[in-house]
Design an enzyme around this catalytic site. Structure first.
Site, PDB file in Angstrom:
ATOM      1  N   HIS A   1      -7.770  11.489  -4.881  1.00 57.48           N
ATOM      2  CA  HIS A   1      -8.561  10.623  -3.997  1.00 57.48           C
ATOM      3  C   HIS A   1      -7.784   9.345  -3.662  1.00 57.48           C
ATOM      4  O   HIS A   1      -8.205   8.227  -3.964  1.00 57.48           O
ATOM      5  CB  HIS A   1      -9.914  10.273  -4.626  1.00 57.48           C
ATOM      6  CG  HIS A   1     -10.946   9.881  -3.606  1.00 57.48           C
ATOM      7  ND1 HIS A   1     -12.285  10.115  -3.772  1.00 57.48           N
ATOM      8  CD2 HIS A   1     -10.833   9.261  -2.396  1.00 57.48           C
ATOM      9  CE1 HIS A   1     -12.965   9.673  -2.727  1.00 57.48           C
ATOM     10  NE2 HIS A   1     -12.093   9.147  -1.874  1.00 57.48           N
TER      11      HIS A   1
ATOM     12  N   GLU B   1     -15.873  14.011  -9.191  1.00 59.12           N
ATOM     13  CA  GLU B   1     -14.695  13.194  -9.513  1.00 59.12           C
ATOM     14  C   GLU B   1     -14.987  12.257 -10.675  1.00 59.12           C
ATOM     15  O   GLU B   1     -16.130  11.807 -10.829  1.00 59.12           O
ATOM     16  CB  GLU B   1     -14.265  12.394  -8.269  1.00 59.12           C
ATOM     17  CG  GLU B   1     -13.803  13.263  -7.113  1.00 59.12           C
ATOM     18  CD  GLU B   1     -13.367  12.437  -5.895  1.00 59.12           C
ATOM     19  OE1 GLU B   1     -13.465  11.200  -5.941  1.00 59.12           O
ATOM     20  OE2 GLU B   1     -12.936  13.044  -4.911  1.00 59.12           O
TER      21      GLU B   1
END
Length: 527
Positions: free
Chosen positions: A277, A259
């Site tokens: 997220h 990420e």
């Protein structure tokens, strides 16, 4: 005034919770150069996910005592290096559990009803009711992988939809699961029986890739998989293959192995719902996380143990145990001063009424005191066990509810390198819980362990107290308290004395020589 650095955007309530007793500074933690410059002289740093506290940052932060992550995950904090440096690491483990559970349920519903692609199509001017026919949750089976705090909340919410709930978690007893209306099954059975599978596991070496190609081949063709826990637990490549080959029906993913993730084969599939997220991204979760870690920082900077510290073994501290922490630390410093170094083995004995509580913190306090004056690095409740392990010092906590002479008693008892035994005991007395040193190596004493403590052992004979008084008087050193204890008349005697100012080494040497002391020791208990 201790300095607290806020390196990521946090709620105003977080700043308010820190209080006015601390200097608050700000920096952009995502800017590496700015972070390394700002962290040099701060006592605490509050971060979220954008700031990385690694070995480099910890090496620069010479004064740092606590790293506080306003959230659950600690992927951006080098906890091992922080522990070795004596830096406490805290997070907010329960701050986002409701938000994370609600997102998981939302993703599951979105995948079941094709909400995301239907939304996109309609905004493009396409009315495709037949294409986006979904499925109900009612009377379907959901498998919860990981029945921790978030998994339990998801199970409760999906039960309200009339779903049958299975769960896989080897650390939960079947009886406990049954109380929640959940049936525990092996992972293979869960995969084979579930219409929906929701993952709620921490990311560890054992859980990375836990739902991979082999497991996805066990799943039903109509199965929908949700991962709002940690990226990498569900193998993204295996998931893509299973979806592409229509071996499963859909997926909803909030977390990714790497990420930020802005490019993935999963993004090309209409059967996949993705979010960046967002598990903790609610106003309520952010405020709860910020306030929780702010309170932890306050506790840490005044020397208290913190329940949410991830690298401290002390646990929750009962109010009856708390007054014994500074006393036990002093016992550790006295023990090391008398030993002249680190022991080969150490027992921390706790006796009396306080043993009904968790007294693990007293073991930490003892170790902190033992190493406080013998190592160069900062010693804290965090790295004291590490220092003991590095030096091969085995430590044992011994508890006994019986205490003959005192309501509560803490004794440090150890074996020195030459094989001799050494013990130091202390207790707390009165309503104000005043510290008292009550035993040293079998000699009964009763004296308050103040800043400057002097001990010497000699052959019992008349006139010694007068000699001691004369030498200290000539050196303009005032005696605050003095206790003489002996094993028997004419045997060995131990003088334990507190004085108002430090005794120079030359004065102590003169005193020891004048009374022919077998041993003489100064213990400086100043901070």
């Amino acid at each position: 005034m201790p300095v607290v650095l806020i390196a990521d955007e946090l709620s105003p309530a977080t700043v308010e919770a820190i209080g006015t007793e601390f200097e608050i500074r700000y920096c952009d933690g995502s800017d590496r150069a700015e972070l390394l410059s700002a962290i040099e002289d701060v006592d605490a740093i509050l971060i979220r996910s954008a700031t990385k506290i690694d070995a480099e940052a910890l090496a620069v932060a010479r004064r740092l005592k606590v790293v506080a992550r306003a959230g659950v995950g600690l992927d951006n904090v080098d906890v091992k290096t922080a522990t070795q440096a004596g830096v406490m690491v805290v997070n907010a483990p329960t701050s986002n559990i409701v938000s994370a559970a609600e997102l998981a349920v939302g993703l599951l519903i979105a995948a079941a009803r094709h909400i995301a692609p239907a939304n996109e199509a309609l905004k493009q001017g396409e009315w495709k009711r037949n294409k986006y026919t979904g499925v109900e949750l009612y009377e379907k089976t959901v498998g919860i992988v990981g029945l921790g705090r978030i998994g339990v909340l998801v199970a409760q919410r999906l039960s309200a939809f009339g779903m049958n709930v299975l769960a896989y978690d080897p650390y939960v007893q079947p009886g406990r699961a049954a109380q929640m209306g959940v049936r525990l099954v092996p992972l293979e059975s869960l995969l084979e029986q579930s219409d929906f599978i929701s993952v709620h596991l921490p990311k560890t070496p054992d859980t990375i890739g836990m739902i991979g190609d082999e497991q996805l081949h066990m799943a039903r063709p109509n199965a929908i998989i949700v991962n709002a826990a940690r990226g990498g637990i569900v193998d993204e490549n295996a998931l893509y293959s299973a979806l592409k080959e229509e071996r499963i029906a859909g997926a909803a993913i909030d977390v990714f192995a790497s990420e930020p993730c802005t490019d993935s084969p999963l993004f090309e599939l209409d059967s996949v719902v993705v979010t960046p997220h967002l598990g903790a991204s609610t106003t309520e979760a952010q405020e709860k996380a910020g306030v929780a870690v702010a309170k932890s920082v306050r506790l840490a900077l005044v020397g208290e143990l913190v329940p949410d510290a991830v690298n401290v073994q002390g646990g929750v501290i009962a109010e009856d145990v708390r007054p014994g922490i500074p006393m036990t630390e002093k016992l550790g410093r006295i023990f090391t001063a008398l030993a002249g170094g680190v022991a080969q083995q150490l027992d921390v004995e706790v006796r009396g009424e306080i043993t009904q509580y968790d007294v693990k913190v007293l073991e930490l306090a003892a170790l902190k005191g033992v190493f406080a004056d013998v190592v160069e690095e900062q010693v804290s409740y965090v790295n004291a066990p590490v220092l003991a392990a590095e030096r091969g010092l085995p430590v044992q906590l011994v508890t006994d509810p019986e205490s003959e002479d005192h309501r509560n008693l803490v004794t440090l008892r150890g074996t020195l390198p030459d094989g001799t035994q050494l013990s130091v005991s202390g207790t707390l007395i009165g309503i104000q819980q005043r510290e008292r040193l009550v035993e040293i190596n079998g000699y009964d004493i009763d004296i308050e362990p103040t800043a400057h403590l002097v001990l010497f052992r000699y052959t019992d004979r008349p006139g010694i107290v007068g000699i001691v008084g004369r030498i200290l008087g000539e050196a303009d050193i005032n005696i605050a308290g003095m206790q003489v204890s002996r094993d028997h008349m004419g045997g060995h005697a131990l003088v334990t004395m507190t004085v108002d100012s430090a005794i120079p080494a030359a004065v102590l040497a003169d005193l020891a020589s004048s009374i022919e002391a077998e041993s003489a020791c100064i213990v400086d208990l100043t901070d």
